[in-house]
Each structure stands twice: as structure tokens, then as C-alpha cells.
Motif scaffolding. Structure first.
Motif, short mmCIF file in Angstrom:
data_model
loop_
_atom_site.label_atom_id
_atom_site.label_comp_id
_atom_site.label_asym_id
_atom_site.label_seq_id
_atom_site.Cartn_x
_atom_site.Cartn_y
_atom_site.Cartn_z
N ILE A 290 65.84 39.68 -3.10
CA ILE A 290 65.13 40.07 -4.34
C ILE A 290 65.15 41.61 -4.47
O ILE A 290 65.45 42.16 -5.54
CB ILE A 290 63.68 39.54 -4.34
N SER B 150 58.40 39.44 -5.79
CA SER B 150 58.14 38.73 -4.52
C SER B 150 56.67 38.38 -4.37
O SER B 150 56.32 37.32 -3.84
CB SER B 150 58.65 39.54 -3.34
N MET C 245 44.51 23.42 9.40
CA MET C 245 43.98 22.11 9.02
C MET C 245 44.14 21.05 10.15
O MET C 245 43.59 19.96 10.05
CB MET C 245 44.73 21.61 7.76
N PHE D 293 52.98 30.98 5.45
CA PHE D 293 51.70 30.43 5.02
C PHE D 293 51.60 28.89 5.13
O PHE D 293 50.60 28.38 5.63
CB PHE D 293 51.37 30.92 3.59
N PRO D 294 52.60 28.11 4.73
CA PRO D 294 52.46 26.65 4.85
C PRO D 294 52.23 26.20 6.29
O PRO D 294 51.42 25.31 6.54
CB PRO D 294 53.79 26.13 4.33
N SER E 117 58.99 44.19 -5.61
CA SER E 117 57.70 43.91 -4.97
C SER E 117 56.89 42.96 -5.84
O SER E 117 56.28 42.00 -5.35
CB SER E 117 56.90 45.19 -4.75
N ALA F 237 55.80 40.08 1.48
CA ALA F 237 55.21 39.03 0.62
C ALA F 237 55.96 37.72 0.80
O ALA F 237 55.35 36.66 0.95
CB ALA F 237 55.24 39.50 -0.83
N MET F 238 57.31 37.80 0.77
CA MET F 238 58.12 36.58 0.91
C MET F 238 58.00 36.02 2.33
O MET F 238 57.97 34.79 2.51
CB MET F 238 59.58 36.88 0.57
N SER G 291 57.62 49.93 -0.82
CA SER G 291 57.80 48.82 -1.75
C SER G 291 58.66 47.71 -1.12
O SER G 291 58.39 46.51 -1.31
CB SER G 291 58.46 49.30 -3.04
N LYS G 292 59.70 48.15 -0.39
CA LYS G 292 60.61 47.18 0.24
C LYS G 292 59.84 46.33 1.26
O LYS G 292 60.03 45.11 1.33
CB LYS G 292 61.74 47.96 0.92
N LEU H 36 56.77 45.71 1.19
CA LEU H 36 55.88 44.82 0.45
C LEU H 36 56.65 43.59 -0.05
O LEU H 36 56.15 42.44 0.06
CB LEU H 36 55.26 45.57 -0.73
N THR H 37 57.89 43.83 -0.55
CA THR H 37 58.71 42.72 -1.06
C THR H 37 59.03 41.72 0.06
O THR H 37 58.80 40.50 -0.08
CB THR H 37 60.03 43.26 -1.65
N VAL H 38 59.55 42.29 1.13
CA VAL H 38 59.95 41.43 2.27
C VAL H 38 58.71 40.75 2.86
O VAL H 38 58.71 39.53 3.15
CB VAL H 38 60.71 42.26 3.34
N MET I 35 48.75 27.18 7.32
CA MET I 35 47.82 26.27 6.66
C MET I 35 47.71 24.96 7.44
O MET I 35 46.61 24.45 7.66
CB MET I 35 48.35 26.01 5.23
N SER I 36 48.90 24.47 7.91
CA SER I 36 48.93 23.22 8.69
C SER I 36 48.17 23.40 9.98
O SER I 36 47.41 22.52 10.40
CB SER I 36 50.37 22.85 9.00
N PHE J 277 55.43 36.33 4.28
CA PHE J 277 54.13 35.69 4.39
C PHE J 277 54.15 34.34 3.69
O PHE J 277 53.56 33.36 4.20
CB PHE J 277 53.06 36.60 3.77
N ALA J 278 54.85 34.30 2.53
CA ALA J 278 54.95 33.03 1.81
C ALA J 278 55.66 31.97 2.68
O ALA J 278 55.31 30.78 2.62
CB ALA J 278 55.72 33.24 0.51
N SER K 197 50.97 25.64 -1.51
CA SER K 197 50.68 25.18 -0.15
C SER K 197 49.24 24.70 -0.05
O SER K 197 48.96 23.62 0.52
CB SER K 197 50.90 26.30 0.86
#
Lengths: 675, 190
Positions: B118, A657, B87, B79-80, A654, B72-73, B65-66, B68-70, B83-84, B75-76, A668
Motif C-alpha cells: 500500500i 492502511s 476469548m 488482531f484476529p 497510512s 496498521a496492517m 508514516s511508513k 504507521l502504514t505497515v 482476539m481468539s 496489527f490488523a 474480527s
């Protein structure tokens, strides 16, 4: 006695006629005997000092079955009177084929006594008697009185004469090697004591010495024996009926001062008998007024017992033991009550007999009844008479030595146990005139009665032996070939026995009873341990007893005893859970055993916290062990369920990540705004 | 007294449950409103975050936790694009284009997959290390037990019936427990 003299002298039996005593200071010549001075089983041998001028000594070799008078040895050894044998040393010697024997060494060399015949008629002149006998004996008796000693053997056979010296003065012989007055012929004893068995006479008092002195004087002065050929019973009967003076002197006539002395000393009533002060006054020339004579009680009509007629209660008391089965008949058909009431006008006897009848109600009618009744009636009719029970005639003070003698001679001791167990002896004592000695004896008999019924270690017959005869040596089988009289001597012998022998049993019924009587304060506290069924408690008890004796007596080290203890401590070590503590204790014991300090060894095990902390720590260790097992099981279960590190792994993932995501987000945002 | 207390705690639990559900309803309501207000971004977000939803369903752990890990990635990965959209001059068109483009989904779901990777690597790596540590711990425990047995004797394991002084009576505790349900005679102080 010095400490060194009390140490056992360890000789090995040999056929050498010379025994080296007291570390070689004295040589005892076994074959050179004073034949004329032997006292029954007591041999009198020549001895001499090996150093200096080789002082001549007389060695009185004791009989193992007859307890010497150890309690007065120390007092006697301080006496320095020319008319008493001077005690110079005592020792225990190994007598070939007879074991260890106790020996008294007196200085001097006297070949013979005045007369070894019990009843003699020497026909000395009064002047000779005054110088040769009266003055020496009065001097000796004064010395003995000052030391609070009763001689107990004043008679012509124990009046030694120096055949070489010109003066005809006698010297009083040994009085320590035998029980009190054991060797004194009955004729020299007042009637009450003469009726007792020699071993059962018990300790007398100075009036008995004075009586014996009087009889001795009569024997020396008289020219003929009026009772020649008479039996013991006849002589005693004559003494009771006619009095001692008449019995001994007969038709001899004496004049002047010596007659007064004779009459004064031969009074049968101890109250009327002259005292030593009376003799001293008489010797100074003062004439004493004769004391009021009390008449012996005579009945107006006789009583019939065992086909004999009796006019005097004393004579009846004397003969009661001849037919105990008739005694109960005599009491129950009221012949006796009527005889006392009507024929004897003596209120004191009447009161005593009435008291006896009351006491009889408390006695069980078992198969000892007749014997018990005989004993009780005897002392009721004649309080000075001995207690007669199944042909054993004894005074209370002589019972202990009589019991020891019977035990050692392997005689039937059943009558003695019956006497101790039966309540009648206590009732007899209760009816006696109380004095401090009797009070002590009463408490001893009372204690013996309780102890005899117990089978525990330190009680039973063995304890009674030492309780009733405090002068007895230890009769333990392991000490059979030694002569142990005190706990300190016992320690020395134990030290010798333990040498290279770790399996020996030192504490048996005899040794424990002996120690308990001799050193009650130090030993009785450990009796429960000595009796314990658990072997470790017994070993600890034994160790504490030995340590207590060593400490109290401030004795030297006992490495052999310490070694014996160390090899018997395994059961004690087994009581500790902690092996580390065990090892520490073992090492400490090994350190102390070489110096033989039993107190230090004992102190190692004396702390009660030692055991408590060991147990507490053990249970703590048990709980910790359980905790470890639980922990192990938990880890194993987690491994089995594949759960080990799962959560942490997830959390780390966690975190990783989140960091990466954060980085991407920031990048970004940055790229979007910077174009 | 105890009844009153338990009643109180039950009441508290009930009220907290009610509070949670109200809060949940409120948040959901807010999300729905926000989604309606910013529907261009929300459509991409909800579709893009589907792997996180799956992870949330799969992940049975309390800490999630799993997820949260998945998440977070995932969302990452989103996110771009978000963001586009934020904007962009015309967010609706851009949002539709992104949804039309499979690459967008591949990138977003790929990021979520990286999260899974991960998580897998971290968990497997760390648990291997932890198992080794646990085994070492077992060895240490065995050693300590042996030391205890050496010092106090076998009886310290508590498997034998002890007398009041802590010495074995010669009976096996397990047999005794099997034979009767009586308490062990071992009197270890509490």
C-alpha cells in the motif's frame, strides 16, 4: 499693435519690386523711395493700402544691425497728432538679398525735409518760425510728453514739409526706426551726448529734445553758420568754451520773443534749460525771469596733456582718450591733483577726483589699466561726458545697442567684454547721481559681469546682449533670416521651422538667452533642465519652456512643434521601466500632438509620482522575479531529489492502511462475538 | 538579556528531554509489566509485530508514516489471533498453537507486506502526479518571468548592475561579484 500685426509675415524673396505686407493689406513699393528722407542705412519707401481709397503710406525699412525702438512702439501708435507722423502698422518683410527687415508704416506722403544738412542757415523770419515750426513742435512735444516718449530726432532733416499744402507747417518725422538719437547730428545734442558715438548715446530725456528743438530753431532762423568748415572737435570745444548759443548764432541778432525762446532752449546746463511748461507759459505771453547762470569752471593755469594746454576739465576729459598711456603719468606724477587743487577752485571736482584716487587702489594694474583709468578719469572730470574706452564712447544706456551693433557687424567685441568684466564700470556708476534708470542699469551691468564669466547655456555674452539691449531681436543663427522680437513670435517661427523637420535644434545659446531675458519668470525655472547633460532632461526642459510660452500667451495650437517634440521624446520614454506605461504615454502624446497642445503634452510628464511609482513598481517586479526564480529552483531541487509527493503519498498510504486495519479489527470483533 | 534568555531555553530543553526519557522509561516499564501479566497474548503480539519494528528502523522520516502504514496492517493481521486468544478458555495453549503454526506467521507477516505494498503504490502514484504538477508550476513560473521581462525589460532579472535609477550600467553582476566581493550597486529599496 494687434496680435495679427505681430505675426511674422512670411514672404519669399523675389525680384518683384512690390512687397505685399500685413497679409496683403499694404503694398510696399521697393523702388519708389523718398530719397530726401533716407536716414543713413534706413530706406524710406512708398507704400499704399490695397483696400479703400489706397491711402498713401511711408515705409521706414530698418537696418538689421541697428535696433529699432520697439519698446515705445505701442505707446507711439496711440498718438494722433497732426504734427507727428501717424504710425499705422509694423511688419517684418523679406527684403531681397538682405533678409528680413523690420518696417514701420506711417500714414502720409512727404517728399522732403526742411534741410538735410546737419548745419544749415535757413534764415526764416520769426513769424514764419512761430507758425511753421514752434507751434507744431510744441504741440508734438506735449503729446509725446503725455505718452512719456522722448523723440530723440528733432532736427531739420527730420522735419517733414508737405510741398502740396499751402501752410508751411512742419511735421516731425520718424523716431522709431533707429536707436535713440542715432541719426541726430552731433550738433543737435548737448555736449555730453555729442561726445558719444551715435550708437552709444543711449536714451535721452525731454531736456535733450528741447535742446535739439532749440538748435533746430537756431538753424532755421540764422542767416549764416558761424562755425562753417569747423570740425566736430572744434564745434564741441567752442560749445564748451563759449556756450551753445554763441556757437550757433554768432553775429545774428534776433529780437523779441523768439530770442527768449532760443536762449532758454540753448542753455548748456540742463537745469537752466527751459522746460516744456516754460515754453507753454512763454507762448501764452508770460515773460520768464532768466535763471541764475552757473559759470563753467576755468583753471587759473593750464595743465599740459599730450602737448596741449587745457584750462577746463571738460576739455581735458574730452581729449583724454587720445593718449591713454599718458593718463597714468598725469595721475601718478600728481600734476592732475595739483592742478585740481590749486588751479581749479571747484570743490565738487576735487571731491570726485579724490574719490577716483581711492577707487584706483581697487583696480588691478593689468594691461587694461590705462584704458580703464582714462574712462574713469574722463567721467570724473566731466560727469556728463560719455565713458571712453578704447575708442568706444558711450553712455551707459547706449552700451547695449552698441554691443549688439558690434556683434552683428562682427566688430571686435573684446573691448566690450573688458568693460563688462572690469569692475571700473560699476565704480563709475557708483559715483554717478543715482536715479531709478541708473539703478536698473547698475543691476544689469552687475548681472552682466557675472553672466559673462559663465559658460552655461542661457548665460555668457549671448545673455548679456539681450540683458543690456532688451529691444534686440533674437540673433540665433537658426532665426537669422527672421526677425523675432518676442517669445510669441519665436513660437510662430519655430512652428514653421519644425514643419517636416524633426532634427532641427531649436534651443541654442541665443534662443535660450533671449527667452530667459524676455520671459524670465516662465523660463528660468527650467534653465537647469535645459542645461542638463542628460538628453531626456533637456528635452523635458524644452517641452516645458514651449508649453509655458504657449500657455502664458494663450496661443493657438502648434502641431509642428508638437510633432517635433514627439519625435524627440524617445530619450524621455527610455527613462521609464514600465513598457506598458511607455506605450500609454506614447499614445497620449500622439493624441495631443495633432491639436498642437503643448501644455497637455507637457502635463503628461509633469507628475513626479509618475517617475517614482514607475521605479517603485520596477523594484517590486524585480523582487517578485527573484521570488519566482527561487520557487522554481526549489521545485527543481525537489524533483531532482525525488521528494515530490513523497510525504503526501506516505500519509495517504497510512490513511488507507488505517482504514483497512480498522475494518479488519471491526470484522474480527463482530465475527468473534456473533460466533 | 539575550544570554539569560538562551540559558532559560537551554534549561527548558534539558528539562523536556529529561521528561521524555522518564516518560519513555515509564511506558517501557508498563509494557514489560503488561507483557508479563498477559504473556500469552504478548508473545504472539511481539513476534507478530516484528515487521513493524523493522519498518520503524527503516523509516527515517519524522512523521513515521511508513511505520504507521505497515504497523496498521501488521496489527490488523495480528488482531484476529489475539482476539481468539483473549476469548479462548486456555489462552496459553492457543497461543502456543498459533506460534507453532507457520500459517499464523504467514498471515500476520503477509498483512504487514500488504502494508508495504500500500505504501509503495501510494507513494509512487502520488509522487508521479505531484511531479507533473510541479512541472506545470515551473512552466507557469517561466511564463510569469517572461511576462515580467516583457513589461520591465531584461534588467528585471537582477543579473545586471543597475544605477540609482534602476538602469543598467552595462556591467554584468555575476562578473562584478566574481571580481570583487563588494556589494552590488543595485539599490533596490528594501
Amino acid at each position: 499693435m494687434s496680435q495679427e500685426e505681430l505675426q511674422p509675415n512670411l514672404h519669399t524673396p523675389s525680384n518683384d519690386p512690390i512687397i505685399s505686407c500685413l497679409g496683403g493689406d499694404i503694398s510696399l513699393l521697393m523702388d519708389a523711395v523718398y530719397a530726401g528722407l533716407h536716414k543713413g542705412s534706413i530706406r524710406v519707401c512708398k507704400a499704399q493700402r490695397t483696400n479703400g481709397v489706397g491711402e498713401q503710406l511711408m515705409a521706414y525699412v530698418c537696418d538689421r544691425s541697428l535696433t529699432p525702438r520697439h519698446l515705445i512702439e505701442a505707446k507711439y501708435s496711440k498718438i494722433n497728432n497732426p504734427h507727428l507722423l501717424k504710425l499705422v502698422a509694423t511688419d517684418v518683410v523679406d527684403w531681397p538679398e538682405e533678409g528680413r527687415k523690420y518696417v514701420y508704416f506711417y500714414s502720409g506722403s512727404y517728399q522732403k525735409a526742411l534741410s538735410v544738412e546737419a548745419a544749415s542757415a535757413l534764415g526764416w523770419k520769426p513769424d514764419e518760425v512761430m507758425n511753421g515750426v514752434v507751434n507744431p513742435i510744441v504741440s508734438a512735444l506735449t503729446e509725446l510728453r503725455n505718452k512719456d516718449i522722448v523723440h530723440g530726432e528733432i532736427w531739420t532733416g527730420n522735419m517733414l514739409v508737405d510741398s502740396v499744402a499751402s501752410s508751411k507747417q512742419i511735421i516731425l518725422g520718424d523716431c522709431l526706426s533707429l536707436p535713440h538719437s542715432y541719426n541726430l547730428p552731433f550738433i543737435y545734442e548737448p555736449v555730453g551726448r555729442a561726445l558719444a558715438d551715435p550708437i552709444g548715446r543711449g536714451a535721452g530725456d525731454i531736456s535733450d529734445d528741447l535742446y535739439a528743438f532749440g538748435v533746430s530753431l537756431a538753424m532755421i532762423l540764422r542767416t549764416s553758420d558761424p562755425m562753417q568748415g569747423a570740425s566736430k572737435g572744434e564745434i564741441i570745444t567752442h560749445k564748451i568754451e563759449k556756450g551753445t548759443y554763441s556757437t550757433l548764432i554768432g553775429k545774428d541778432r534776433f529780437n523779441g520773443a523768439i530770442l527768449e525762446l532760443l536762449r532758454g532752449l540753448l542753455y548748456d546746463d540742463p537745469v537752466q534749460r527751459w522746460t516744456l511748461d516754460d515754453i507753454l507759459e512763454w507762448r501764452d505771453g508770460r515773460r520768464l525771469s532768466p535763471k541764475q547762470s552757473t559759470k563753467r569752471v576755468t583753471s587759473s593755469r593750464p595743465i599740459l596733456f599730450n602737448d596741449k594746454k587745457y584750462n577746463r576739465p571738460e576739455l581735458l576729459a574730452k581729449d583724454l582718450h587720445e593718449k591713454p598711456t599718458s593718463v597714468s603719468y598725469l595721475v601718478e606724477n600728481e600734476d592732475l591733483a595739483q592742478w585740481i587743487d590749486r588751479a581749479i577752485e571747484d570743490k565738487t571736482i576735487k571731491v570726485r577726483v579724490e574719490q577716483l584716487f581711492k577707487n584706483l587702489e581697487l583696480i588691478d594694474r593689468n594691461h587694461f589699466y590705462n584704458d580703464q583709468l582714462t574712462a574713469m578719469l574722463g567721467v570724473t572730470l566731466y560727469p556728463e561726458a560719455p565713458i571712453s574706452y578704447k575708442n568706444n564712447h558711450f553712455h551707459l544706456g547706449g552700451f547695449g545697442k552698441m554691443l549688439t551693433h558690434a556683434y552683428l557687424m562682427e566688430k571686435d567685441i573684446q573691448p566690450f567684454t573688458e568693460i563688462l568684466k572690469g569692475g571700473f564700470i560699476l565704480q563709475i556708476i557708483q559715483n554717478m547721481k543715482m536715479n531709478p534708470i541708473l539703478s536698473t542699469l547698475r543691476s544689469r551691468f552687475d548681472a552682466a559681469r557675472t553672466l559673462l564669466s559663465q559658460a552655461l547655456l542661457g548665460s555668457g555674452l549671448e545673455r548679456c546682449l539681450y540683458l543690456l539691449n532688451p529691444e534686440s531681436h533674437c540673433l540665433s543663427p537658426i532665426l537669422e533670416s527672421y526677425y523675432v522680437r518676442s517669445p510669441e513670435e519665436m513660437m510662430n517661427i519655430f512652428e514653421m521651422l519644425c514643419e517636416g523637420n524633426s532634427n532641427i535644434t531649436l534651443f541654442d545659446r541665443h534662443t535660450v538667452s533671449f527667452l530667459s531675458v524676455k520671459d524670465r519668470k516662465n523660463i528660468d525655472a527650467y534653465l537647469p533642465d535645459l542645461r542638463a547633460p542628460e538628453s531626456h532632461r533637456r528635452v523635458l526642459g524644452q517641452m516645458r519652456v514651449l508649453a509655458a510660452i504657449q500657455k502664458r500667451g494663450n496661443l493657438k495650437g502648434f502641431p509642428n512643434i508638437a510633432n517635433w517634440l514627439a519625435s524627440n521624446l524617445n530619450q524621455v520614454y527610455a527613462q521609464f521601466h514600465d513598457n506598458v506605461k511607455k506605450e500609454k504615454l506614447k499614445n497620449a502624446v500622439n493624441d495631443f500632438k495633432t491639436e498642437g497642445n503643448l501644455s497637455k503634452i507637457s502635463a503628461l510628464f509633469d507628475d513626479p509620482k509618475l517617475y517614482q511609482s514607475d521605479m517603485n513598481n520596477f523594484y517590486q517586479a524585480m523582487r517578485y522575479y527573484k521570488q519566482l526564480e527561487k520557487e522554481k529552483l526549489e521545485i527543481k531541487t525537489r524533483i531532482a531529489k525525488n521528494q515530490v509527493g513523497f510525504e503526501t503519498g506516505n500519509q495517504i498510504a497510512s490513511l488507507i492502511s488505517l482504514v483497512i486495519a480498522m475494518f479488519i479489527v471491526v470484522i474480527s470483533i463482530y465475527t468473534n462475538f456473533t460466533g | 538579556m539575550s544570554n539569560k534568555k538562551s540559558n532559560k531555553t537551554q534549561k527548558k530543553r534539558k528539562s523536556s528531554k529529561i521528561g521524555l526519557s522518564i516518560r519513555f522509561i515509564l511506558i517501557a516499564f508498563m509494557l514489560v509489566i503488561v507483557s508479563f501479566l498477559f504473556w500469552e497474548s504478548a508473545s504472539l503480539f511481539w513476534i507478530g509485530m516484528l515487521p513493524t519494528g523493522v519498518a520503524w528502523i527503516i523509516d527515517r522520516s519524522r512523521q513515521k508514516s511508513k511505520t504507521l502504514t505497515v504497523g496498521a496492517m501488521n496489527f490488523a493481521g495480528c488482531f484476529p489471533y489475539l482476539m481468539s486468544i483473549w476469548m479462548a478458555f486456555d489462552p496459553a495453549v492457543l497461543s502456543a498453537r498459533y506460534l507453532d503454526d507457520p500459517l499464523t506467521i504467514i498471515v500476520i507477516y503477509g498483512a504487514a507486506f500488504v502494508g508495504y505494498v500500500i505504501n509503495y503504490l501510494s507513494v509512487s502514484g502520488f509522487s508521479a502526479y505531484a511531479v507533473q504538477r510541479a512541472k506545470d508550476q515551473i512552466l507557469k513560473i517561466d511564463k510569469e518571468k517572461k511576462a515580467l521581462e516583457q513589461r520591465w525589460g531584461k534588467k528585471v532579472n537582477g543579473k545586471t548592475v543597475l544605477d540609482e535609477k534602476g538602469f543598467p550600467t552595462g556591467k554584468d553582476k555575476t562578473i562584478e561579484e566574481d571580481n570583487d566581493d563588494e556589494e552590488s550597486t543595485s539599490k533596490a529599496p528594501a
